[in-house]
Design a protein around this motif. Structure first.
Motif, PDB file in Angstrom:
ATOM      1  N   ILE A  39      21.430 -36.836 -18.937  1.00  0.00           N
ATOM      2  CA  ILE A  39      21.754 -38.155 -18.380  1.00  0.00           C
ATOM      3  C   ILE A  39      21.284 -38.333 -16.946  1.00  0.00           C
ATOM      4  CG2 ILE A  39      23.764 -38.427 -19.877  1.00  0.00           C
ATOM      5  CD1 ILE A  39      25.516 -37.794 -17.458  1.00  0.00           C
ATOM      6  N   THR A  40      20.806 -37.295 -16.338  1.00  0.00           N
ATOM      7  CA  THR A  40      20.313 -37.439 -14.970  1.00  0.00           C
ATOM      8  C   THR A  40      19.214 -38.502 -14.915  1.00  0.00           C
ATOM      9  OG1 THR A  40      20.854 -35.183 -14.294  1.00  0.00           O
ATOM     10  CG2 THR A  40      19.074 -36.280 -13.106  1.00  0.00           C
ATOM     11  N   GLY A  41      19.382 -39.457 -14.021  1.00  0.00           N
ATOM     12  CA  GLY A  41      18.389 -40.512 -13.849  1.00  0.00           C
ATOM     13  C   GLY A  41      18.509 -41.660 -14.818  1.00  0.00           C
ATOM     14  N   LYS A  42      19.411 -41.554 -15.804  1.00  0.00           N
ATOM     15  CA  LYS A  42      19.571 -42.631 -16.770  1.00  0.00           C
ATOM     16  C   LYS A  42      20.642 -43.616 -16.290  1.00  0.00           C
ATOM     17  CE  LYS A  42      17.844 -40.424 -20.915  1.00  0.00           C
ATOM     18  NZ  LYS A  42      17.263 -39.253 -20.258  1.00  0.00           N
ATOM     19  N   VAL A  43      20.525 -44.835 -16.740  1.00  0.00           N
ATOM     20  CA  VAL A  43      21.403 -45.907 -16.273  1.00  0.00           C
ATOM     21  C   VAL A  43      22.618 -46.029 -17.208  1.00  0.00           C
ATOM     22  CG1 VAL A  43      21.600 -48.377 -15.803  1.00  0.00           C
ATOM     23  CG2 VAL A  43      19.475 -47.158 -15.265  1.00  0.00           C
ATOM     24  N   LEU A  44      23.792 -46.058 -16.621  1.00  0.00           N
ATOM     25  CA  LEU A  44      25.005 -46.315 -17.385  1.00  0.00           C
ATOM     26  C   LEU A  44      25.059 -47.812 -17.672  1.00  0.00           C
ATOM     27  CD1 LEU A  44      27.725 -45.461 -18.592  1.00  0.00           C
ATOM     28  CD2 LEU A  44      28.745 -45.695 -16.324  1.00  0.00           C
ATOM     29  N   SER A  45      24.873 -48.172 -18.937  1.00  0.00           N
ATOM     30  CA  SER A  45      24.713 -49.581 -19.279  1.00  0.00           C
ATOM     31  C   SER A  45      25.924 -50.193 -19.974  1.00  0.00           C
ATOM     32  CB  SER A  45      23.488 -49.750 -20.190  1.00  0.00           C
ATOM     33  OG  SER A  45      23.648 -48.991 -21.376  1.00  0.00           O
ATOM     34  N   ARG A  46      26.819 -49.380 -20.491  1.00  0.00           N
ATOM     35  CA  ARG A  46      27.913 -49.934 -21.290  1.00  0.00           C
ATOM     36  C   ARG A  46      29.033 -48.921 -21.386  1.00  0.00           C
ATOM     37  NH1 ARG A  46      27.142 -50.647 -27.763  1.00  0.00           N
ATOM     38  NH2 ARG A  46      29.304 -51.170 -28.356  1.00  0.00           N
ATOM     39  N   ILE A  47      30.276 -49.415 -21.389  1.00  0.00           N
ATOM     40  CA  ILE A  47      31.454 -48.560 -21.558  1.00  0.00           C
ATOM     41  C   ILE A  47      32.356 -49.206 -22.601  1.00  0.00           C
ATOM     42  CG2 ILE A  47      33.523 -47.594 -20.484  1.00  0.00           C
ATOM     43  CD1 ILE A  47      32.040 -47.573 -17.829  1.00  0.00           C
ATOM     44  N   GLU A  48      32.762 -48.430 -23.585  1.00  0.00           N
ATOM     45  CA  GLU A  48      33.684 -48.908 -24.616  1.00  0.00           C
ATOM     46  C   GLU A  48      34.934 -48.021 -24.611  1.00  0.00           C
ATOM     47  OE1 GLU A  48      33.585 -51.512 -26.500  1.00  0.00           O
ATOM     48  OE2 GLU A  48      31.537 -52.198 -26.122  1.00  0.00           O
ATOM     49  N   VAL A  49      36.071 -48.635 -24.891  1.00  0.00           N
ATOM     50  CA  VAL A  49      37.338 -47.898 -24.966  1.00  0.00           C
ATOM     51  C   VAL A  49      37.973 -48.174 -26.321  1.00  0.00           C
ATOM     52  CG1 VAL A  49      39.571 -47.451 -23.893  1.00  0.00           C
ATOM     53  CG2 VAL A  49      37.639 -48.220 -22.491  1.00  0.00           C
ATOM     54  N   HIS A  50      38.334 -47.110 -27.013  1.00  0.00           N
ATOM     55  CA  HIS A  50      39.054 -47.219 -28.284  1.00  0.00           C
ATOM     56  C   HIS A  50      40.275 -46.301 -28.191  1.00  0.00           C
ATOM     57  CE1 HIS A  50      35.912 -49.345 -30.692  1.00  0.00           C
ATOM     58  NE2 HIS A  50      35.132 -48.806 -29.782  1.00  0.00           N
ATOM     59  N   GLY A  51      41.451 -46.898 -27.997  1.00  0.00           N
ATOM     60  CA  GLY A  51      42.660 -46.091 -27.889  1.00  0.00           C
ATOM     61  C   GLY A  51      42.600 -45.167 -26.703  1.00  0.00           C
ATOM     62  N   LYS A  52      42.635 -43.882 -26.953  1.00  0.00           N
ATOM     63  CA  LYS A  52      42.578 -42.876 -25.894  1.00  0.00           C
ATOM     64  C   LYS A  52      41.176 -42.299 -25.744  1.00  0.00           C
ATOM     65  CE  LYS A  52      47.414 -41.514 -26.555  1.00  0.00           C
ATOM     66  NZ  LYS A  52      48.370 -40.397 -26.642  1.00  0.00           N
ATOM     67  N   ASN A  53      40.186 -42.994 -26.255  1.00  0.00           N
ATOM     68  CA  ASN A  53      38.805 -42.524 -26.246  1.00  0.00           C
ATOM     69  C   ASN A  53      37.942 -43.448 -25.405  1.00  0.00           C
ATOM     70  OD1 ASN A  53      38.699 -40.410 -28.758  1.00  0.00           O
ATOM     71  ND2 ASN A  53      40.143 -42.075 -29.117  1.00  0.00           N
ATOM     72  N   LEU A  54      37.101 -42.871 -24.548  1.00  0.00           N
ATOM     73  CA  LEU A  54      36.142 -43.638 -23.761  1.00  0.00           C
ATOM     74  C   LEU A  54      34.728 -43.263 -24.172  1.00  0.00           C
ATOM     75  CD1 LEU A  54      38.654 -42.957 -21.523  1.00  0.00           C
ATOM     76  CD2 LEU A  54      37.293 -44.679 -20.349  1.00  0.00           C
ATOM     77  N   PHE A  55      33.891 -44.261 -24.275  1.00  0.00           N
ATOM     78  CA  PHE A  55      32.509 -44.057 -24.698  1.00  0.00           C
ATOM     79  C   PHE A  55      31.588 -44.646 -23.628  1.00  0.00           C
ATOM     80  CE2 PHE A  55      35.217 -44.347 -28.376  1.00  0.00           C
ATOM     81  CZ  PHE A  55      34.795 -43.315 -29.202  1.00  0.00           C
ATOM     82  N   TYR A  56      30.662 -43.832 -23.125  1.00  0.00           N
ATOM     83  CA  TYR A  56      29.739 -44.245 -22.062  1.00  0.00           C
ATOM     84  C   TYR A  56      28.317 -44.249 -22.608  1.00  0.00           C
ATOM     85  CZ  TYR A  56      33.537 -43.755 -18.745  1.00  0.00           C
ATOM     86  OH  TYR A  56      34.727 -43.917 -18.081  1.00  0.00           O
ATOM     87  N   PHE A  57      27.640 -45.374 -22.482  1.00  0.00           N
ATOM     88  CA  PHE A  57      26.300 -45.543 -23.020  1.00  0.00           C
ATOM     89  C   PHE A  57      25.290 -45.503 -21.873  1.00  0.00           C
ATOM     90  CE2 PHE A  57      29.235 -47.265 -25.976  1.00  0.00           C
ATOM     91  CZ  PHE A  57      28.682 -47.150 -27.245  1.00  0.00           C
ATOM     92  N   PHE A  58      24.279 -44.684 -22.025  1.00  0.00           N
ATOM     93  CA  PHE A  58      23.226 -44.551 -21.013  1.00  0.00           C
ATOM     94  C   PHE A  58      21.887 -44.970 -21.614  1.00  0.00           C
ATOM     95  CE2 PHE A  58      25.455 -42.269 -17.657  1.00  0.00           C
ATOM     96  CZ  PHE A  58      26.585 -41.822 -18.326  1.00  0.00           C
ATOM     97  N   THR A  59      21.064 -45.604 -20.811  1.00  0.00           N
ATOM     98  CA  THR A  59      19.722 -45.987 -21.253  1.00  0.00           C
ATOM     99  C   THR A  59      18.697 -45.453 -20.285  1.00  0.00           C
ATOM    100  OG1 THR A  59      19.887 -48.071 -20.029  1.00  0.00           O
ATOM    101  CG2 THR A  59      20.499 -48.121 -22.352  1.00  0.00           C
ATOM    102  N   GLY A  60      17.447 -45.224 -20.784  1.00  0.00           N
ATOM    103  CA  GLY A  60      16.305 -44.695 -20.067  1.00  0.00           C
ATOM    104  C   GLY A  60      16.504 -44.326 -18.622  1.00  0.00           C
ATOM    105  N   SER A  61      15.496 -44.352 -17.817  1.00  0.00           N
ATOM    106  CA  SER A  61      15.592 -43.993 -16.407  1.00  0.00           C
ATOM    107  C   SER A  61      15.719 -45.256 -15.573  1.00  0.00           C
ATOM    108  CB  SER A  61      14.347 -43.222 -15.968  1.00  0.00           C
ATOM    109  OG  SER A  61      13.197 -44.003 -16.201  1.00  0.00           O
ATOM    110  N   SER A  62      16.198 -45.083 -14.343  1.00  0.00           N
ATOM    111  CA  SER A  62      16.371 -46.243 -13.481  1.00  0.00           C
ATOM    112  C   SER A  62      15.035 -46.751 -13.005  1.00  0.00           C
ATOM    113  CB  SER A  62      17.241 -45.880 -12.283  1.00  0.00           C
ATOM    114  OG  SER A  62      16.480 -45.302 -11.266  1.00  0.00           O
ATOM    115  N   SER A  63      14.963 -48.077 -12.715  1.00  0.00           N
ATOM    116  CA  SER A  63      13.707 -48.661 -12.282  1.00  0.00           C
ATOM    117  C   SER A  63      13.684 -48.870 -10.793  1.00  0.00           C
ATOM    118  CB  SER A  63      13.481 -50.014 -12.984  1.00  0.00           C
ATOM    119  OG  SER A  63      14.535 -50.896 -12.636  1.00  0.00           O
TER     120      SER A  63
END
Length: 610
Positions: A39-63
């Motif tokens: 994940i180094t250099g990738k952009v955190l684009s989205r965060i989802e929460v389901h109950g006690k679970n967190l999901f972090y979405f990363f996309t390509g490298s930063s521009s």
């Protein structure tokens, strides 16, 4: 322990602080090196929460240097504990702190005796610790985040989809369908208290919310899911949504309605029954017991209804109506089953002792020998047939109560009921003055008295030709040898070698509790009316509180099923003890196998980790 609303607060805060940034990721303790690299250099684009679970979405490298540009590849992060980021191979990254409970800055959580934490701070920030798995650094904003968790996973979108597919609907996600939870509840025989804690049934509800939601809904935690009406389910779900939304808005678990908080005052301004000794409405005791390793809290009344609830809707049978009320026998039986600890399993199936044989010549011989000895008691008491030696009458009355409490009582239990005070008038020969005038001396005096009675009863048992195992069991119970007190027993005390339940010890503790119940009930039967008519009410209450202090849940139900006047019943309800946990412990261990049992650490059984 972190609950769902706190995870949603973490997600909301991280969306403001972290979304659109690309981080330099490292693993200070070396346990998430591959994920950090992904994940180094990738952009955190989205965060989802389901109950006690967190999901972090990363996309390509930063521009750009601020890390806000879009990337070319997708990634997701999934988790159940301190969250923020993740990694994967092939240009995709998913973070999944997998063991439990995300934390908002600067909170901490304890899970399986492992501390986890997620903190964000401005540089230079605190130094990493031995448990810091992931460190995120965003130099342009001088922002740093550190993650400590038991397990962190990374992967592609498939990981996110797999995790979410195993979770129940989240009351804080408007798009989640409560009908999935209803389908699970209406088809399950599991207690509703366990279903609410099952994240695959409903996501985000923890132990505190479970106790408070069921209290507000007037539903007993042990009620099977498939016996709950649709109206009751809708009430439960409504409180799930309401209380979790309140927690999300306030940042704290506040389950007491504002108007109730003003009326009840401290300590009921935050919680109705969780970690409370007393109910704020009726001032009755709050009962606790272990349910699948977590402490359940129950009161015998409900908000908005300070009178006793109908037995069919009671949340705790501590206030079961007396036999003179309009409740039917079926309702009383259901209340008795509820207090016995498990509505979903009939008492006949829970019982492990076999049906007694039609003829028990050894038992008959032993009882005849005991009665022969007790008939020599010089003290006489009036009975229906005139007068009778006191120990002879007492042992017979006690045996009758034991049979009422346990119709399938074993030989050992009946012998103990008949003979525990055998020839006890001779104990006056063991004088207290012959022992040292200190605590050790007093204990030795008490032990010698117990030993004398045990030896006297064992002589009768041997003469009746009982085997050595029966003699040992009776001796252990008479002496209290190697046995925990039923009032203080822990599941840990009943777990033997290799994590297997010691059913012999369980049987002995169960016998001790039945004898305690029988003695308390016999005291009420023979003394309560006379004391009530002769003594001031406060003195009667003091005596009853002492004599009834060892009653179990089943014993309390039996007391309140007797015919008392309204005044007598109110007095008894005030002095009845908070039931011990033995009934629920027995329910737990009876179904436990060696493969699934672990004693845990009893010292933290009731610890509030919030």
């Amino acid at each position: 322990m972190v609950e769902g609303h706190q995870c949603h607060r973490v997600g909301a805060a991280h969306r403001r602080l972290l979304i659109g940034k690309a981080f330099e990721a490292t693993s200070p303790n070396g346990r998430f090196v591959e994920g950090a690299a992904a994940i180094t250099g990738k952009v955190l684009s989205r965060i989802e929460v389901h109950g006690k679970n967190l999901f972090y979405f990363f996309t390509g490298s930063s521009s750009g240097s601020n890390g806000s540009g879009p990337g070319s590849s997708s990634a997701a992060a999934a988790g159940t504990t301190p969250p923020p980021a993740a990694a994967a191979a092939a240009g995709q990254a998913v973070l999944s702190p997998e063991d439990e409970d995300p934390l908002a800055e600067p909170d901490e959580v304890h899970r399986d005796e492992i501390w986890g934490a997620f903190r964000t701070s401005l540089l230079p920030g605190p130094e990493p610790t031995a448990t810091t798995r992931l460190r995120l650094l965003h130099s342009p904003s001088q922002l740093m985040a550190q993650l400590s968790a038991m397990t962190v996973q990374h992967g592609g979108l498939g990981l996110y989809q797999e995790k979410v597919s195993k979770l129940g609907p989240d009351p804080l996600r408007p798009s989640d369908d409560k009908e999935r939870f209803w389908a699970r509840v209406s088809s399950s025989r599991k207690p509703i208290g366990l279903l609410l804690m099952d994240q695959s049934a409903v996501a985000g509800v923890g132990n505190i919310y479970r106790a408070e939601i069921l209290f507000k809904s007037r539903v007993h935690p042990e009620q099977p899911g498939n016996s709950i009406s649709r109206a009751a389910f809708d009430t439960i779900w409504g409180h799930c949504v309401e209380l979790l939304q309140r927690g999300f808005s306030s940042g704290s678990i506040l389950t007491v309605d504002p108007e109730d908080a003003k009326t009840l005052g401290k300590p009921w301004t935050r919680r109705y029954i969780y970690n409370q000794r007393q109910c704020g409405f009726c001032k009755g005791p709050v009962t606790t017991w272990d349910m699948a390793g977590r402490t359940e809290f129950v009161s015998h009344c409900a908000p908005g209804d300070h009178a006793q609830l109908p037995l069919s809707k009671m949340t705790c049978g501590v206030a079961v109506q007396g036999a003179g009320s309009s409740s039917s026998e079926d309702e009383l039986d259901r209340a008795e089953e509820r207090l016995a600890g498990n509505l979903s399993v009939p008492a006949a199936k829970r019982r492990r002792t076999p049906d007694p044989p039609a003829q028990r010549p050894q038992l008959e011989k032993a009882i005849a020998l005991i009665d022969e000895v007790n008939a020599q008691d010089p003290t006489k008491v009036p009975t229906d047939s005139g007068s009778e030696p006191y120990r002879l009458a007492y042992s017979r009355w006690l045996t009758e109560w034991v049979k009422r409490l346990d119709p399938k009582a074993s030989d050992e239990l009946l012998i103990l009921a008949r003979g525990k005070s055998i020839e006890s008038w001779q104990l006056s020969q063991i004088k207290r003055d012959d022992y040292a005038p200190n605590t050790p001396g007093m204990r030795q005096w008490e032990m010698d008295r117990k030993k004398w009675l045990a030896n006297r009863l064992l002589a009768v048992v041997k003469e009746a030709s009982y085997d050595e195992a029966t003699q040992t069991l009776i001796e252990n119970i008479m002496m209290g040898k190697n046995l925990p007190n039923p009032r203080d027993v822990r599941k840990y005390d009943l777990i033997g070698n290799l994590g297997m339940v010691d059913f012999k010890k369980l049987q002995a503790v169960n016998m001790m509790q039945t004898l305690d119940d029988a003695e308390a009930l016999l005291f009420l039967e023979k003394n309560f009316e006379e004391m009530f008519n002769r003594m001031p009410a406060d003195e009667v209450a003091a005596v009853c509180k002492r004599e009834l202090s060892r009653l179990s849940q089943n014993g309390i139900v039996t007391v309140l099923k007797q015919r008392w006047s309204p005044v007598q019943q109110r007095l008894l309800q005030k002095v009845l003890p908070v039931p011990g946990k033995f009934a629920s412990i027995m329910m737990d261990v009876e179904g436990v196998s060696a493969a699934s049992t672990h004693p845990g650490d009893w010292r933290y059984a009731n610890f509030d980790y919030e």
